[in-house]
Design a protein around this motif. Structure first.
Motif, mmCIF file in Angstrom:
data_model
loop_
_atom_site.group_PDB
_atom_site.id
_atom_site.type_symbol
_atom_site.label_atom_id
_atom_site.label_comp_id
_atom_site.label_asym_id
_atom_site.label_seq_id
_atom_site.Cartn_x
_atom_site.Cartn_y
_atom_site.Cartn_z
ATOM 1 N N THR A 1 2.888 3.622 -3.931
ATOM 2 C CA THR A 1 2.125 4.270 -5.094
ATOM 3 C C THR A 1 2.662 5.254 -5.878
ATOM 4 O O THR A 1 3.890 5.838 -5.590
ATOM 5 N N LYS B 1 0.915 -1.356 -0.203
ATOM 6 C CA LYS B 1 -0.142 -0.075 0.137
ATOM 7 C C LYS B 1 0.876 1.248 -0.012
ATOM 8 O O LYS B 1 0.517 2.362 -0.433
ATOM 9 N N ASN C 1 -1.493 1.965 -6.645
ATOM 10 C CA ASN C 1 -0.519 1.080 -6.037
ATOM 11 C C ASN C 1 0.280 0.156 -7.211
ATOM 12 O O ASN C 1 -0.126 -0.146 -8.195
#
Length: 158
Positions: free
Chosen positions: A99, A96, A106
């Motif tokens: 990014t 997560k 992601n």
């Protein structure tokens, strides 16, 4: 008001016969973007590789226990499989943090969204697994959503 109908899967014959590698391979040239935080990528790669090693080890220990009819080896294989599930959960949370600075998607997590035409994928792997492998080997990642290449080794300008 008329309703517009979209043709969802307008795949041509050329697109079906692409081969094992789909998309454009990521590059580490001068026009590749730099990643601001590199540690989440390295942490995700390390967790993914250790989870893969745990999976192979659990399968090997479990099959050895079944072959030798040893209950302790079977239980150890099941415990290693539980450790693999825990490592995959850790990878899910670690991914997560990887990014894309442009589209905020992601890099290491799969989604059901449509992929960019330059999105890079090798046939037996998913887009996220291919991103992890290219981050480990080539030190660059191509975003599967916006198609931009990011270099993990590019330095800041001063």
């Amino acid at each position: 008001m008329p309703v517009k109908h979209r043709i969802r899967n307008s795949v041509t014959r050329e697109q079906k016969q692409r081969g094992l590698i789909q998309g454009k391979t990521p590059h580490r040239e001068h026009n590749a973007h730099k990643v601001l935080r590199k540690w989440p990528y390295y942490r995700g790669v390390l967790i993914w590789i250790s989870a893969l090693a745990l999976l192979f080890l659990s399968v090997a220990v479990f099959s050895f226990g079944v072959w030798q009819k040893d209950k302790q080896a079977i239980y150890a294989g099941i415990a290693l499989f539980g450790a693999w599930v825990f490592m995959k959960l850790m990878f899910f949370f670690a991914s997560k943090a990887t990014t894309c600075p442009l589209c905020r998607a992601n890099h290491f997590a799969n989604s059901r969204s449509s992929k960019h035409k330059k999105a890079f994928k090798v046939f037996p792997f998913s887009y996220s697994s291919t991103a992890v492998i290219t981050a480990a080997l080539k030190r660059c990642v191509r975003c599967m959503h916006c198609g931009v290449t990011f270099d993990l080794t590019k330095k800041y300008r001063k």
